[in-house]
Design a protein around this motif. Structure first.
Motif, PDB file in Angstrom:
ATOM      1  N   TYR A  54     117.344  90.744  57.516  1.00 41.41           N
ATOM      2  CA  TYR A  54     117.013  91.736  58.526  1.00 41.41           C
ATOM      3  C   TYR A  54     116.046  91.169  59.554  1.00 41.41           C
ATOM      4  O   TYR A  54     115.328  90.214  59.293  1.00 41.41           O
ATOM      5  CB  TYR A  54     116.364  92.960  57.880  1.00 41.41           C
ATOM      6  N   TYR A  55     116.042  91.789  60.724  1.00 48.53           N
ATOM      7  CA  TYR A  55     115.027  91.508  61.734  1.00 48.53           C
ATOM      8  C   TYR A  55     114.387  92.831  62.088  1.00 48.53           C
ATOM      9  O   TYR A  55     115.110  93.800  62.341  1.00 48.53           O
ATOM     10  CB  TYR A  55     115.613  90.878  63.001  1.00 48.53           C
ATOM     11  N   VAL A  70     119.387  94.189  62.707  1.00 45.72           N
ATOM     12  CA  VAL A  70     118.133  94.706  63.249  1.00 45.72           C
ATOM     13  C   VAL A  70     117.813  96.021  62.551  1.00 45.72           C
ATOM     14  O   VAL A  70     118.646  96.923  62.479  1.00 45.72           O
ATOM     15  CB  VAL A  70     118.226  94.909  64.776  1.00 45.72           C
ATOM     16  N   ASP A  71     116.609  96.123  62.027  1.00 46.80           N
ATOM     17  CA  ASP A  71     116.152  97.315  61.310  1.00 46.80           C
ATOM     18  C   ASP A  71     114.695  97.541  61.681  1.00 46.80           C
ATOM     19  O   ASP A  71     113.789  97.127  60.966  1.00 46.80           O
ATOM     20  CB  ASP A  71     116.327  97.114  59.803  1.00 46.80           C
ATOM     21  N   ASP A  72     114.490  98.191  62.816  1.00 46.72           N
ATOM     22  CA  ASP A  72     113.125  98.434  63.280  1.00 46.72           C
ATOM     23  C   ASP A  72     112.503  99.623  62.555  1.00 46.72           C
ATOM     24  O   ASP A  72     113.203 100.523  62.093  1.00 46.72           O
ATOM     25  CB  ASP A  72     113.121  98.704  64.781  1.00 46.72           C
ATOM     26  N   VAL A  73     111.194  99.618  62.506  1.00 52.13           N
ATOM     27  CA  VAL A  73     110.441 100.734  61.924  1.00 52.13           C
ATOM     28  C   VAL A  73     110.592 101.943  62.845  1.00 52.13           C
ATOM     29  O   VAL A  73     110.386 101.827  64.052  1.00 52.13           O
ATOM     30  CB  VAL A  73     108.946 100.371  61.795  1.00 52.13           C
ATOM     31  N   ALA A  76     107.083  91.686  58.218  1.00 51.27           N
ATOM     32  CA  ALA A  76     106.776  92.223  59.554  1.00 51.27           C
ATOM     33  C   ALA A  76     107.121  93.711  59.617  1.00 51.27           C
ATOM     34  O   ALA A  76     106.413  94.496  60.248  1.00 51.27           O
ATOM     35  CB  ALA A  76     107.529  91.458  60.625  1.00 51.27           C
ATOM     36  N   TYR A  77     108.196  94.109  58.950  1.00 52.46           N
ATOM     37  CA  TYR A  77     108.555  95.527  58.861  1.00 52.46           C
ATOM     38  C   TYR A  77     107.433  96.291  58.165  1.00 52.46           C
ATOM     39  O   TYR A  77     107.046  97.378  58.599  1.00 52.46           O
ATOM     40  CB  TYR A  77     109.866  95.688  58.089  1.00 52.46           C
ATOM     41  N   ALA A 112     123.598  92.671  51.162  1.00 51.63           N
ATOM     42  CA  ALA A 112     123.230  93.499  52.314  1.00 51.63           C
ATOM     43  C   ALA A 112     123.840  92.919  53.583  1.00 51.63           C
ATOM     44  O   ALA A 112     123.907  91.699  53.754  1.00 51.63           O
ATOM     45  CB  ALA A 112     121.716  93.574  52.450  1.00 51.63           C
ATOM     46  N   LYS A 113     124.267  93.792  54.457  1.00 61.35           N
ATOM     47  CA  LYS A 113     124.832  93.358  55.733  1.00 61.35           C
ATOM     48  C   LYS A 113     123.749  92.762  56.635  1.00 61.35           C
ATOM     49  O   LYS A 113     123.985  91.815  57.359  1.00 61.35           O
ATOM     50  CB  LYS A 113     125.512  94.539  56.419  1.00 61.35           C
TER      51      LYS A 113
END
Length: 119
Positions: A53-54, A92-95, A59-60, A88-89
């Motif tokens: 993830y990004y 991008v998974d931002d908070v 960092a998340y 997991a695919k």
């Protein structure tokens, strides 16, 4: 793994001495951020760039604690880590931003009360 945070996780605020009483409720949040910064500066480098993830899981976690506090942010980070597995695919998974976030961020990502602006 990069030790830098996404630009949304840093700011240019400073803690003013006059804001000390307003800062006290933020101590648990900033204590959790200190632990995360220590982890990111030491342990996370041994894993390398393995996150699917990004931003990275650490960092998340920083962003989640900044936005939602030590308890809820830690729970969000734990859920994110649980989603991070070999099948997991990723992506991008931002908070998700807190709709009533009313604080400023320092250059190191700590949360401080908003100082009155002088015009």
């Amino acid at each position: 793994m990069s030790a830098t945070l996404p630009s949304a996780s840093t700011g240019n605020a400073r803690l003013a001495a006059s804001d000390f009483l307003h800062f006290l409720p933020l101590v648990p949040r900033n204590a959790a951020l200190s632990l995360l910064h220590g982890y990111r500066a030491t342990i996370s480098h041994t894993y390398g760039d393995v996150c699917k993830y990004y931003p990275s899981c650490s960092a998340y976690a920083v962003g989640a604690v900044q936005q939602h506090g030590a308890m809820k942010g830690s729970a969000m980070a734990a859920a994110r880590i649980a989603r991070c597995h070999p099948w997991a695919k990723g992506g991008v998974d931002d908070v998700p931003l807190h709709k009533n976030f009313r604080y400023d961020l320092t250059p190191h990502g700590y949360v401080v009360p908003v100082s009155p602006r002088k015009d």
